[in-house]
Design an enzyme around this catalytic site. Structure first.
Site, mmCIF file in Angstrom:
data_model
loop_
_atom_site.group_PDB
_atom_site.id
_atom_site.type_symbol
_atom_site.label_atom_id
_atom_site.label_comp_id
_atom_site.label_asym_id
_atom_site.label_seq_id
_atom_site.Cartn_x
_atom_site.Cartn_y
_atom_site.Cartn_z
ATOM 1 C CG ASP A 1 -2.053 1.167 1.193
ATOM 2 O OD1 ASP A 1 -1.551 2.199 0.809
ATOM 3 O OD2 ASP A 1 -2.959 0.706 1.393
ATOM 4 C CG HIS B 1 -10.079 1.878 1.996
ATOM 5 N ND1 HIS B 1 -10.287 2.644 2.995
ATOM 6 C CD2 HIS B 1 -8.905 1.365 2.682
ATOM 7 C CE1 HIS B 1 -9.388 3.143 3.710
ATOM 8 N NE2 HIS B 1 -8.530 2.265 3.587
ATOM 9 C CD GLU C 1 -8.209 -2.868 3.435
ATOM 10 O OE1 GLU C 1 -8.885 -1.978 2.854
ATOM 11 O OE2 GLU C 1 -7.210 -2.301 3.806
HETATM 12 C C1 LIG Z 1 -1.903 1.505 5.620
HETATM 13 C C2 LIG Z 1 -2.432 2.325 4.873
HETATM 14 O O1 LIG Z 1 -1.526 3.576 4.732
HETATM 15 C C3 LIG Z 1 -3.711 3.039 5.217
HETATM 16 O O2 LIG Z 1 -3.610 3.608 6.467
HETATM 17 C C4 LIG Z 1 -5.000 2.123 5.092
HETATM 18 C C5 LIG Z 1 -5.056 1.885 3.663
HETATM 19 O O3 LIG Z 1 -4.852 2.643 2.808
HETATM 20 C C6 LIG Z 1 -5.780 0.571 3.239
HETATM 21 O O4 LIG Z 1 -6.118 -0.162 4.286
HETATM 22 O O5 LIG Z 1 -5.822 0.387 1.961
HETATM 23 MG MG MG Z 2 -4.937 1.502 0.706
#
Ligand SMILES: C[C@H](O)[C@H](O)CC(=O)C(=O)O
Ligand code: MG
Length: 395
Positions: free
Chosen positions: A214, A318, A338
């Site tokens: 990510d 997301h 997710e």
């Molecule tokens: C981990 C990532 O930077 C953010 O906090 C969460 C994300 O973008 C995702 O779950 O996809």
């Molecule tokens: Mg993400």
């Protein structure tokens, strides 16, 4: 059959976790060094809270109907969101039958177009929309997923997001998505460290477990391409949100530049059918990842998903816990979901919106039976121990 009408709309904010899942205490992995668009400034590199990642806080929207039923939802939006709900959007809800969600959405969007269209205004519209779905489903005594056409699968399967895919594998998840640590400002050394972290995790999880990166909008096209090429050797399945959400041209070029078989994913900071139309028509990605609490709510996600399906593009929302689960259960083109690991060390499964929601269903062995969603509405309650603040009560 006459339906109850909406009698009151209330908006609250609350700090410390909840729907603003970035609003965590010291030492939480999510506020560690993670590459961001601000990483080019060394003073904002070590902790994301340093540049204000958690500045908004959670928005809680409640809608009450004439039969006394209360629907609610949570999203990111805080005090700004409260203002938009109570001083502007509430007028399009009060007095309307609880069934008229499509009309209320259209009026909220059209009326706020001159200052909205994306960002916190769309987060806010999403929060209101989800509260309306919760209300309607409670009035009908059904779970939201039944209102969406019913389930197309018996259980959801999850990948986990967090720094410990090795632990996620042991917990039964199908894959692990790690936050990228270093951005382009940390040059070749940072790139080598990113690739080494992936290689080490590949060694830990073996060949068949999905690993993803990510990149949280932190990269440029050249860096993202080099990371993708280097990541291929270590079985990087997809590379997520590498570029600015406004750089549709960059995403289209990246998708052509990554090694064959590697997926480009994005969309968590995109909103509305028009934003996703650009991603889809310009061939920006292989998977879209709308956040139902940010993209316009369920009413809009239904449209985004249909558009994506016509482009043969899967929709893997997301985060967003129950708000995503009720949707994913109903869509053939959302084959998995997710789960964001919100334990400070990502070493156990805890509710994503902890401590704000009660009864949030949790995956076990990386799976969740759809029957776990069988409660009216979204099936969750507000935790009475969380102190809600209502900054703009209707006069
Ligand atoms: C981990 C990532 O930077 C953010 O906090 C969460 C994300 O973008 C995702 O779950 O996809
Ligand atoms: Mg993400």
């Amino acid at each position: 059959m006459p339906m109850p009408t909406i009698t009151a709309v209330r908006a609250f904010t609350v700090r410390g976790g909840g729907a603003d899942y970035h609003d965590q205490g010291d030492g939480h992995w999510i506020d560690g060094q993670i590459a961001t668009p601000m990483s080019r400034y060394p003073e904002y590199r070590a902790k994301r809270s340093s540049f204000g990642l958690n500045v908004l806080g959670t928005l809680v929207v409640e809608v009450e109907a004439s039969d006394g039923t209360v629907g609610f939802a949570v999203t990111t939006g805080g005090e700004i969101g409260c203002f938009v709900v109570e001083r502007h959007l509430a007028r399009f809800l009060v007095g309307r039958p609880v069934t008229e969600i499509e009309r209320m959405w259209d009026q909220m969007y059209a009326a706020s177009q001159f200052y909205g269209r994306k960002g916190v205004v769309l987060n806010t519209i999403s929060g209101v929309d989800l509260a309306l779905w919760d209300l309607l489903a409670k009035v009908r005594g059904e779970p939201v997923y039944q209102l969406l056409g019913g389930a197309v699968r018996d259980e959801l399967v999850f990948y986990a997001t967090g720094p410990r895919p090795d632990l996620a594998k042991k917990m039964g998840f199908i894959g692990g998505k790690m936050p990228l640590k270093h951005g382009p400002a940390e040059r070749e050394e940072g790139l080598r460290a990113n690739v080494a972290a992936l290689a080490a995790m590949r060694d830990a999880v073996g060949d068949d477990f999905w690993l993803m990166y990510d990149c949280w909008m932190a990269l440029d096209l050249d860096y993202a391409t080099r990371l993708a090429i280097a990541g291929r050797e270590h079985g990087l399945k997809w590379i997520e949100e590498c570029l600015s959400p406004d750089d549709y041209w960059g995403y289209a070029a990246l998708r052509k530049a990554v090694p064959a078989g590697m997926l480009v994913t994005t969309g968590e900071h995109e909103a509305t059918r028009w934003g996703f139309r650009l991603l889809l028509e310009m061939g920006c990605c292989d998977i879209i990842q709308p956040d139902v609490g940010w993209c316009g709510g369920l009413t809009e996600l239904i449209k985004i998903s249909a558009l994506a399906d016509a482009h043969a593009c899967p929709v893997i929302p997301h985060g967003s816990s129950v708000y995503s689960y009720h949707f994913v259960a109903t869509r053939p083109n959302s084959p998995f979901a997710e789960f964001l690991m919100m334990a400070p060390e990502a070493d156990r499964v805890v509710p994503m919106f902890h401590p704000l929601l009660l009864d949030e269903p949790l995956p076990e062995g990386g799976r969740l039976k759809v029957s776990a969603l069988d409660r009216p509405g979204f099936g969750v309650r507000l935790n009475p121990d969380c102190a809600l603040h209502r900054p703009y009560p209707a006069a």
